[in-house]
Scaffold this active site. Structure first.
Site, PDB file in Angstrom:
ATOM      1  N   THR A  22       4.311   4.994   6.093  1.00 30.00           N
ATOM      2  CA  THR A  22       4.495   4.375   4.771  1.00 30.00           C
ATOM      3  C   THR A  22       3.572   3.170   4.662  1.00 30.00           C
ATOM      4  OG1 THR A  22       5.933   2.995   3.384  1.00 30.00           O
ATOM      5  CG2 THR A  22       6.598   3.191   5.657  1.00 30.00           C
ATOM      6  N   ARG A  33      -9.420 -19.543 -13.479  1.00 24.45           N
ATOM      7  CA  ARG A  33      -8.156 -18.912 -13.873  1.00 24.45           C
ATOM      8  C   ARG A  33      -7.197 -18.754 -12.699  1.00 24.45           C
ATOM      9  NH1 ARG A  33     -10.901 -14.025 -17.324  1.00 24.45           N
ATOM     10  NH2 ARG A  33     -10.676 -14.961 -19.387  1.00 24.45           N
ATOM     11  N   THR A  65      12.974   9.496   4.721  1.00 26.76           N
ATOM     12  CA  THR A  65      12.802  10.678   5.576  1.00 26.76           C
ATOM     13  C   THR A  65      13.579  10.520   6.886  1.00 26.76           C
ATOM     14  OG1 THR A  65      10.643  10.972   4.589  1.00 26.76           O
ATOM     15  CG2 THR A  65      11.034  12.167   6.648  1.00 26.76           C
ATOM     16  N   ASP A 104       4.409   0.674   3.149  1.00 28.78           N
ATOM     17  CA  ASP A 104       5.294  -0.495   3.071  1.00 28.78           C
ATOM     18  C   ASP A 104       5.555  -1.138   4.441  1.00 28.78           C
ATOM     19  OD1 ASP A 104       5.474   0.273   0.432  1.00 28.78           O
ATOM     20  OD2 ASP A 104       7.443   1.206   0.653  1.00 28.78           O
TER      21      ASP A 104
END
Ligand code: F6P
Length: 373
Positions: A134, A171, A114, A136
């Site tokens: 964002t 695990r 953007t 991110d």
């Protein structure tokens, strides 16, 4: 005629967008007596002149809502996919729409894409003010983007929940986080969630080194491990192949350059799904069972945290003050507790990666968290 501004949301959605729309709208109406037109579905709606006039009742009750009430798209202003196989530069049409409504400014809420689109519109004569959003956190020129805190919180909660099942079954739990090409989200949530291994794109990993750190934990009595891996994380081998491809592109021109760029894109695509490969390799090397969790779009959904609401609110209110002062061609950046208008040309196209000596990276190393290098 009343002063009028436009607003749109573009790129992937992000928690806090509605808080920002509300802040821009309310402050425009109350502090500056402006009308606010909301364009639908990002730049596509601007091109098609699809809009709603945002009245004060439209801005009520949206602060806590996830997503964006305006809708969004990843449309590019100068390379618009017309849906008939053609790609066109639609900036002239968008400028007509802006002139028709006599918009004083167009407020664009989005991430790096953007910022690039906003700069292209500004260069085409449309006054743009952008707000950085964002999950991110990869927009340069601002301390932080809204959406990031919410995503870190969601991902941290997920990692917290993986601990008990990892522990019970002895695990390796590999959890993939979003973040595109950067590791802010994986690093932030990995640290906050107490992951034992954090793999981010900025620090290419060696799978054998990761396996050794997990084996060392098991030998020390911890028979489970949590591995937080960014979707863009890359092994050392792949990073060196990629680096030589990038260098090759840099030394090429014209058609060859286009071909090489296409090859790089294909190479990046082959790395998608790497998390499941990583988990099985780690199981093979350590003798422990492994499972994967891909958090995906859950990280982008739902109500924003208080921190994101506050950030979106103060950036949104600042945006209308800048418009009133006649400032445009800028992104409203967060700088400490204040805001600052940063020229779009200084931020567009520049990805903010995690510095390898960032304080979070240093803290991770000091705590003995493996980063795979
Ligand atoms: O930019 C936000 C983001 O969620 C990235 O982390 C991710 O890589 C991308 O968007 C996913 O995009 P889409 O929702 O278009 O699949």
């Amino acid at each position: 005629m009343k002063r009028t501004i436009g607003i749109l949301t573009a790129g992937g959605d992000s928690p806090g967008l509605n808080a920002a729309i509300r802040a821009v709208g309310k402050s425009a109406q109350r502090a500056h007596s402006m009308r606010v037109l909301g364009f639908l579905d990002g730049f596509q709606g601007l091109m098609q002149n699809r809009f709603v006039e945002l009245e004060s009742e439209d801005l009520s009750g949206i602060l806590t809502r996830g997503g964006t009430v305006l809708g969004t798209s990843r449309a590019k202003v100068d390379k618009m996919d017309m849906g008939d196989g053609s790609i066109r530069d639609m900036r002239p049409l968008m400028r007509e729409v802006v002139e028709q409504h006599e918009l004083e400014a167009l407020v664009c809420l989005g991430g790096d894409g953007t910022m690039r689109n906003g700069l292209k519109l500004e260069d085409a004569g449309i006054p743009v003010i952008a707000l950085p959003k964002t999950i991110d956190n990869d927009v340069s020129g601002t301390d932080v983007t809204f959406g990031f805190d919410t995503a870190v919180t969601i991902a941290t909660d997920a990692i917290d929940r993986l601990h008990s099942t990892a522990h019970s079954h002895h695990r390796i739990m590999v959890v993939e986080l979003m973040g595109h090409d950067v590791g802010w989200l994986a690093l932030g949530a990995g640290l906050a969630g107490g992951a034992d291994v954090i793999l981010i794109p900025e620090i290419p990993y060696d799978v054998e080194a990761v396996a050794s750190s997990i084996s060392a934990r098991r030998d020390g009595g911890s028979s489970f491990s949590i591995v937080a891996v960014a979707e863009g994380a890359i092994s050392k081998d792949d990073a060196s192949i990629r680096q030589s491809m990038v260098e090759h592109i840099g030394n090429s021109q014209g058609r060859q350059r286009k071909e090489l760029k296409k090859k790089l894109k294909e190479f990046d695509k082959t790395r998608v799904g790497g998390t499941s490969q990583l988990a099985s390799t780690l199981a093979g090397l350590t003798g422990l069972e492994s499972r994967i969790t891909i958090l995906g779009h859950v990280q982008r959904g739902g109500t924003p945290t208080a921190a994101d609401r506050l950030l979106a609110t103060r950036l949104g209110a600042a945006a209308t003050n800048y418009i009133a002062e006649g400032i445009h061609g800028v992104m409203v950046a967060s700088r400490g507790e204040e805001t600052e208008p940063v020229p779009l040309k200084k931020v567009a196209g520049i990805t903010k990666s995690v510095p390898v000596d960032h304080v979070w990276v240093r803290a991770a190393r000091e705590l003995g968290i493996a980063l795979g290098d």
